[in-house]
Design an enzyme around this catalytic site. Structure first.
Site, short mmCIF file in Angstrom:
data_model
loop_
_atom_site.label_atom_id
_atom_site.label_comp_id
_atom_site.label_asym_id
_atom_site.label_seq_id
_atom_site.Cartn_x
_atom_site.Cartn_y
_atom_site.Cartn_z
N HIS A 24 0.84 -1.20 0.00
CA HIS A 24 0.00 0.00 0.00
C HIS A 24 0.87 1.25 0.00
O HIS A 24 1.29 1.71 1.06
CB HIS A 24 -0.90 0.01 1.24
N ARG A 40 -21.83 -20.04 36.10
CA ARG A 40 -22.74 -19.24 36.93
C ARG A 40 -23.22 -20.06 38.12
O ARG A 40 -23.35 -19.54 39.22
CB ARG A 40 -23.95 -18.81 36.09
N ASP A 67 -9.39 6.81 7.75
CA ASP A 67 -10.85 6.68 7.72
C ASP A 67 -11.30 5.28 8.14
O ASP A 67 -12.32 5.13 8.82
CB ASP A 67 -11.37 6.97 6.31
N GLY A 68 -10.56 4.27 7.72
CA GLY A 68 -10.96 2.90 8.04
C GLY A 68 -11.00 2.65 9.53
O GLY A 68 -11.91 1.98 10.04
N SER A 91 -21.62 -9.78 38.05
CA SER A 91 -21.80 -11.13 37.50
C SER A 91 -20.47 -11.83 37.26
O SER A 91 -20.34 -13.04 37.46
CB SER A 91 -22.59 -11.07 36.18
N ASP A 129 -31.95 -16.81 30.69
CA ASP A 129 -31.65 -15.80 29.68
C ASP A 129 -31.75 -16.35 28.26
O ASP A 129 -31.87 -15.60 27.30
CB ASP A 129 -30.25 -15.21 29.90
N PRO A 189 -5.72 -5.14 11.54
CA PRO A 189 -7.17 -5.07 11.74
C PRO A 189 -7.52 -3.64 12.18
O PRO A 189 -7.18 -3.22 13.28
CB PRO A 189 -7.42 -6.08 12.86
N HIS A 210 -27.71 -15.78 25.17
CA HIS A 210 -26.67 -15.60 26.17
C HIS A 210 -25.99 -16.91 26.57
O HIS A 210 -25.05 -16.89 27.36
CB HIS A 210 -27.26 -14.94 27.43
N PHE A 220 -20.23 -13.43 24.84
CA PHE A 220 -19.80 -12.17 24.25
C PHE A 220 -18.31 -12.17 23.88
O PHE A 220 -17.78 -11.15 23.44
CB PHE A 220 -20.13 -11.01 25.17
N GLU A 276 -17.10 -4.74 24.98
CA GLU A 276 -16.28 -5.94 25.09
C GLU A 276 -15.06 -5.90 24.17
O GLU A 276 -13.94 -6.25 24.59
CB GLU A 276 -17.11 -7.19 24.78
N HIS A 287 -20.56 -17.43 33.02
CA HIS A 287 -21.83 -17.88 32.44
C HIS A 287 -21.53 -18.71 31.19
O HIS A 287 -21.90 -18.38 30.08
CB HIS A 287 -22.75 -16.70 32.14
N HIS A 327 -4.16 3.21 -3.31
CA HIS A 327 -4.29 2.61 -1.98
C HIS A 327 -3.52 1.30 -1.83
O HIS A 327 -2.60 1.21 -1.03
CB HIS A 327 -5.77 2.37 -1.65
#
Length: 681
Positions: free
Chosen positions: A31, A536, A160-161, A390, A485, A120, A489, A453, A427, A477, A266
């Site tokens: 690039h 949990r 911008d990315g 939690s 839930d 990334p 979840h 998550f 997260e 959990h 680019h």
């Protein structure tokens, strides 16, 4: 700096453009546009503001520089070569080639002077937030009146990315809330991405967005005017309460007659003919990869870098005389070494769990272990993504981190600042900020959320593994045991998914002792991140003779003789986490029918898989059929040569945990029946 180069600043910037063009052209990949567009920005920062020592890239109080738009890697490689780092022109000629020091995207620990692995988009700026946070917290802990031991800035280039990626919102909002005034981000505002002009799909008012975060915003400034960028950085460094965004208007591929300002600049080589035209347009007559001596001399930062470090070394020597214990602690912390008494602390945590034999959820077992470790290890920096109650990541030794109106760390009566971070519902941001904290040095970060998550966090977890950084993820959990839930979840595929990440240790402990061992291993793993998968629901303690063997990831927990059956095992049940209790109960039930079963607890398949073959065969003998049970997808267990696997290859349901375990066959009766079927009994 030579007079001729000093009087012609564009020549310095053009050195970056030339090296970027040449490196990408030779590799036939890369690039060129971003390095060519950001050349003056880089010149202003690296030669007029950045405190760095090319001869000692790991100097503790250096400024940190992060190229968040890491696809523009030829920019940082050119800078490192020009300013005097151990990165030769031959390495630039080997851009993107096997085993070179110039990979396609910058990689920490590969190229001297690279602070983090970027590529990334959005994660670089987020790592930088973590670095700036670590700087602020280390300064609050170690600086004393007249002795500013920790006093450096974190600078970021981003495009911008990075700003389109949602993680930049998570991280930059926190940077504003934390008043990270030594964080300076330079935004390469060129309006171009791979698909062309970004205007149809990126209409954010970026300055207003950052003002809303609580940032100081400067610009737009002419990004091709080194003096203008220089002045903006100088102004940013005056900020005492806010991080700063400098908006730099640039043209991608600056200098290229036919590619500048277009998406064609680019991500592909300019081509021999366009490079020839660009050289003519820039007035650059040197051959490929040749930098005129006066320009190289103008870029050379070795003398200034050595002077900057020498000044700090003298400061540190005076600090050591005045505060010898603090100086020793600072040195230990920045080296990432655990306290000398860590082994004793670990024995205390594991021994206490073994002696008390409590029936608690493994998330609670984690908190119990953390009470010991956070008291003994001041470098442990915890947090949670809005789930502290939690995840149970807080302890008596880790009050909440807070900042006053002036941006200073709030301290308690004992002069101690907070060590537990409320990340909010962020997260991904939490995970990548923790990476930045670990990269900076001085802390071992850990943070919690629900296991399901981990999907949000996954790419940052992968980056921690790629970078070999000690970052600890507390995922609670961990199964359908979450209960009411429901499937949104309830983790099903997540344990197996995390186990697929190379270099990540994954632990799913069955009781308090296994949990304490998992924490011990995570803390001792200086070059490896860890994920702790915790329940949990309460888990009964599993009696065991030897806690040390847990460190091997899988071990024989119970033999037939332990349930009164003096026979050699006919089968092996492999279980993990909450299902270990089912394995032990099934073993006892089968013993009544004179069926002898060995129970193997495997809290960490990733650690067990690294053991030597002899140990693995000792635990899982070839002659014995194997039955695995885990409340998750079955795929990962077949590699152990299992005759049967009890798992969950579908999503869960919304109902109490006990109802769900029965519904999906996670019962003593079903496990015992499965063993019988395998044995033909």
């Amino acid at each position: 700096m030579s007079t001729s180069a000093q009087n012609q600043p564009p020549l310095m910037a053009n050195a970056i453009r030339a090296l970027a063009m040449d490196g990408v052209q030779q590799a036939n990949s890369g690039h060129p546009g971003a390095p060519m567009g950001m050349a003056e920005m880089a010149q202003a920062l690296w030669t007029r503001h950045l405190r760095h020592n090319p001869q000692q890239p790991q100097w503790a109080d250096r400024d940190r520089f992060v190229l968040s738009n890491g696809h523009g890697s030829m920019l940082i490689y050119a800078l490192l070569n020009l300013t005097g780092y151990a990165l030769s022109l031959d390495e630039l000629k080997n851009f993107r080639q096997l085993h070179s020091l110039t990979p396609g995207h910058p990689e920490v620990d590969v190229t001297p002077g690279v602070e983090t692995t970027t590529g990334p988009l959005g994660q670089g700026i987020t790592n930088a937030v973590g670095m700036a946070l670590a700087e602020k917290l280390m300064a609050a802990e170690f600086n004393r009146d007249g002795f500013h031991l920790v006093d450096h800035h974190t600078y970021v280039f981003m495009g911008d990315g990075c700003l389109m990626e949602g993680i930049s919102h998570e991280a930059c909002a926190l940077a504003g809330a934390w008043k990270l005034n030594k964080l300076v981000a330079l935004y390469d505002d060129n309006g171009i991405s791979i698909d062309g002009q970004v205007a149809p799909w990126f209409i954010d008012n970026t300055p207003q967005r950052f003002e809303a975060y609580g940032w100081n915003v400067i610009g737009p400034v002419d990004g091709h005017n080194a003096d203008a960028v220089d002045a903006a950085i100088a102004q940013a460094k005056l900020s005492t309460e806010k991080p700063t965004l400098i908006v730099c208007k640039t043209s991608i591929g600056k200098g290229s007659p036919n590619r500048a300002g277009t998406a064609k600049a680019h991500g592909e080589p300019l081509g021999a003919e366009e490079i020839k035209l660009t050289r003519e347009a820039l007035g650059w007559s040197a051959e490929p990869f040749v930098i005129p001596e006066d320009i190289r001399a103008a870029w050379d930062c070795t003398a200034q870098g050595a002077a900057d470090q020498a000044e700090w070394d003298a400061r540190f020597a005076a600090y050591t005389t005045a505060f010898p214990e603090l100086a020793a602690e600072f040195t230990r912390r920045m080296a990432g070494e655990l306290p000398a008494n860590f082994a004793e602390v670990a024995v205390e945590a594991v021994g206490s769990a073994h002696d008390k034999a409590e029936t608690v959820a493994s998330r609670k077992a984690s908190q119990i272990a953390l009470e010991v470790f956070t008291d003994a290890l001041p470098e442990l920096l915890g947090g949670s993504a809005d789930l502290t109650g939690s995840n149970l990541t807080n302890t008596k030794s880790t009050p909440n981190l807070r900042f006053d109106l002036a941006g200073d760390v709030v301290k308690n009566e004992a002069g101690v600042g907070g060590r537990h971070i409320n990340y909010g519902v962020r997260e991904f941001g939490m995970a990548a900020i923790m990476n930045g904290v670990a990269l900076h040095g001085g802390f071992i970060p850990y943070g919690g959320t629900f296991l399901t998550f981990s999907d949000y966090s996954r790419n940052a977890i992968r980056m921690a593994a790629l970078m070999k950084r000690r970052v600890i993820h507390v995922f609670t959990h961990d199964s359908i045991g979450l209960g009411e839930d429901g499937p949104t979840h309830q983790s099903v595929e997540h344990a197996a998914s995390l186990r697929l990440i190379p270099g990540l240790d994954v632990w799913r402990p069955a009781d308090t002792t296994e949990t304490a061992v998992a924490w011990t291993m995570a803390l001792a793993n200086k070059h490896r991140p860890t994920a702790l998968l915790l329940s949990r629901q309460n888990l009964p303690y599993a009696p065991k003779e030897d806690a040390d063997v847990i460190t091997k990831g899988g071990y024989v927990l119970s033999e037939p003789v332990n349930v009164g059956l003096k026979k050699k095992a006919q089968a092996v049940i492999i279980a993990t986490g909450s299902e270990v209790q089912l394995a032990l109960q099934a073993q006892a039930e089968l013993a009544k029918a004179k069926i002898a079963v060995r129970v193997v607890s495997m809290p960490s398949t990733t650690v067990f898989d690294r053991q030597d073959l002899a140990y693995k065969l000792e635990v899982l003998p070839k002659a014995l059929p194997r039955i695995a049970i885990e409340a998750g997808v079955t795929d990962g267990w077949w590699k152990y040569g299992c005759a049967a696997v009890i798992g969950l290859d579908r999503y869960g349901e919304s109902a109490p945990a006990g109802v769900l375990f029965k519904l999906f066959g996670f019962t003593v009766d079903n496990l015992a029946l499965t063993v019988r079927k395998v044995l033909g009994k």
